[in-house]
Design an enzyme around this catalytic site. Structure first.
Site, PDB file in Angstrom:
ATOM      1  N   HIS A  45       5.954  -4.177   1.966  1.00  0.00           N
ATOM      2  CA  HIS A  45       6.727  -5.418   1.863  1.00  0.00           C
ATOM      3  C   HIS A  45       6.889  -5.827   0.390  1.00  0.00           C
ATOM      4  O   HIS A  45       7.978  -6.229  -0.035  1.00  0.00           O
ATOM      5  CB  HIS A  45       6.028  -6.554   2.612  1.00  0.00           C
ATOM      6  CG  HIS A  45       6.125  -6.485   4.095  1.00  0.00           C
ATOM      7  ND1 HIS A  45       7.305  -6.229   4.767  1.00  0.00           N
ATOM      8  CD2 HIS A  45       5.172  -6.662   5.060  1.00  0.00           C
ATOM      9  CE1 HIS A  45       7.076  -6.255   6.075  1.00  0.00           C
ATOM     10  NE2 HIS A  45       5.800  -6.507   6.276  1.00  0.00           N
TER      11      HIS A  45
ATOM     12  N   HIS B 159       0.857  -1.245   4.398  1.00  0.00           N
ATOM     13  CA  HIS B 159       1.940  -1.985   5.059  1.00  0.00           C
ATOM     14  C   HIS B 159       2.384  -3.165   4.197  1.00  0.00           C
ATOM     15  O   HIS B 159       3.589  -3.358   3.953  1.00  0.00           O
ATOM     16  CB  HIS B 159       1.440  -2.461   6.426  1.00  0.00           C
ATOM     17  CG  HIS B 159       2.425  -3.244   7.221  1.00  0.00           C
ATOM     18  ND1 HIS B 159       3.181  -2.697   8.236  1.00  0.00           N
ATOM     19  CD2 HIS B 159       2.780  -4.557   7.179  1.00  0.00           C
ATOM     20  CE1 HIS B 159       3.946  -3.629   8.781  1.00  0.00           C
ATOM     21  NE2 HIS B 159       3.726  -4.776   8.146  1.00  0.00           N
ATOM     22  N   GLU B 160       1.420  -3.945   3.717  1.00  0.00           N
ATOM     23  CA  GLU B 160       1.780  -5.133   2.940  1.00  0.00           C
ATOM     24  C   GLU B 160       2.345  -4.769   1.570  1.00  0.00           C
ATOM     25  O   GLU B 160       3.260  -5.443   1.070  1.00  0.00           O
ATOM     26  CB  GLU B 160       0.567  -6.064   2.807  1.00  0.00           C
ATOM     27  CG  GLU B 160      -0.011  -6.559   4.126  1.00  0.00           C
ATOM     28  CD  GLU B 160       0.995  -7.273   5.015  1.00  0.00           C
ATOM     29  OE1 GLU B 160       2.056  -7.698   4.513  1.00  0.00           O
ATOM     30  OE2 GLU B 160       0.715  -7.400   6.228  1.00  0.00           O
TER      31      GLU B 160
END
Length: 305
Positions: A224, A220-221
């Site tokens: 980003h 997920h990170e």
């Protein structure tokens, strides 16, 4: 690469999660990283799931204009960054942060497993992650450091390696029961030493942060870090997450709520299996084609030079 039995186990876990009624999950007490919450929804609502700084509508509009301008310039010069982009290998520098007594260190097998999770998740997008080095720092201030604090700046300035294309991952135990946060690619030029991803060590594969302990906080990170917004960015309003093929989503999902449809006036059910939502790790398994195109463009625009 995830083996077939592992994939099958993951699919079975998704089926079990999706069978659990969302209302029942919302009513159950939820314990995460030793802290009790009234429910999993309360944990998500606390902001601990992801602490990446979210852009305002104006910031997104200005960023979209920069992306369009860059893409038009590339195409005017006879280049199309989105056409059959070559596979991209991303060098990874993994920074283990422990307490002064050495508490909180992941095993080398967990680090390898985290890299394997990233490679599996991003394989279809053309990104491969190669572990270049592992550092270990015993520092109480860094171990409990959260986003935006002076200790974060100190930690990253001391440890970060490589250029714009290098992924630096910092694994610690941040205060506030945070799972992780990241910087966006367009932030690198103005503040290169702060670029990177921070994850809760217990979220790594085999960690104690169930149901977020299969390594997809890292996924997920890194999403980003490659330029993706949350799938619920902007709720049901355009432009949403700036990706056309992820259905609009009013709010973050948790658990694995099959058939959730929080923007009924918009086409498509909520993208609960997308890595950029907030569902449990066992529920996440998807980046859309539009997300892949966005990651490819933004890597070339901001990280390939």
């Amino acid at each position: 690469m995830t083996t077939f039995p592992a994939r099958l186990g993951r699919l079975l876990a998704v089926a079990a999660l999706c069978a659990a009624p969302a209302l029942a999950l919302a009513a159950q007490p939820f314990v995460f990283n030793g802290q009790a919450f009234a429910s999993q929804k309360a944990f998500v609502d606390s902001g601990a799931r992801c602490s990446t700084a979210q852009p305002s509508a104006l910031d997104m509009m200005l960023q979209a204009a920069r992306e369009r301008s860059w893409l038009a310039e590339q195409r005017a010069q006879g280049r199309d960054p989105l056409a059959a982009a070559a596979a991209t290998t991303v060098p990874v520098y993994f920074h283990v942060i422990t307490s002064s007594s050495g508490q909180g260190a992941p095993t080398s097998q967990q680090i390898d497993a985290q890299i394997a999770v990233l490679n599996d998740a991003f394989a279809a997008s053309g990104f491969a992650f190669q572990l270049m080095a592992v550092t270990t720092s015993a520092n109480d201030s860094w171990y409990g450091c959260g986003p935006g604090a002076a200790c974060e700046s100190q930690m990253k300035a001391a440890l970060r390696q490589g250029g714009a294309n290098a992924l630096n991952i910092y694994a610690n135990n941040p205060s506030g029961n945070l799972l992780g946060w990241a910087t966006f690619p367009w932030s690198y030029a103005s503040n290169p030493t702060q670029d990177g991803v921070v994850i809760l060590t217990a979220s790594m594969p085999g960690g104690a942060a169930a149901p977020y302990n299969e390594g997809d906080t890292g996924t997920h990170e890194v999403g980003h870090w490659l330029g993706l917004y949350h799938t619920f960015q902007g709720a049901c309003r355009n432009p949403g997450d700036s990706v056309s093929d992820t259905p609009a989503e009013r709010s973050p999902a948790y658990g694995c709520p099959t058939n959730r449809d929080s923007c009924r006036a918009k086409p498509g059910k909520d993208p609960i299996t997308n890595f950029m939502d907030y569902t449990d790790d066992a529920c996440m398994n998807t980046f859309s084609a539009g997300q892949t195109s966005r990651m490819v463009q933004l890597f070339q625009q901001y990280r390939a030079n």
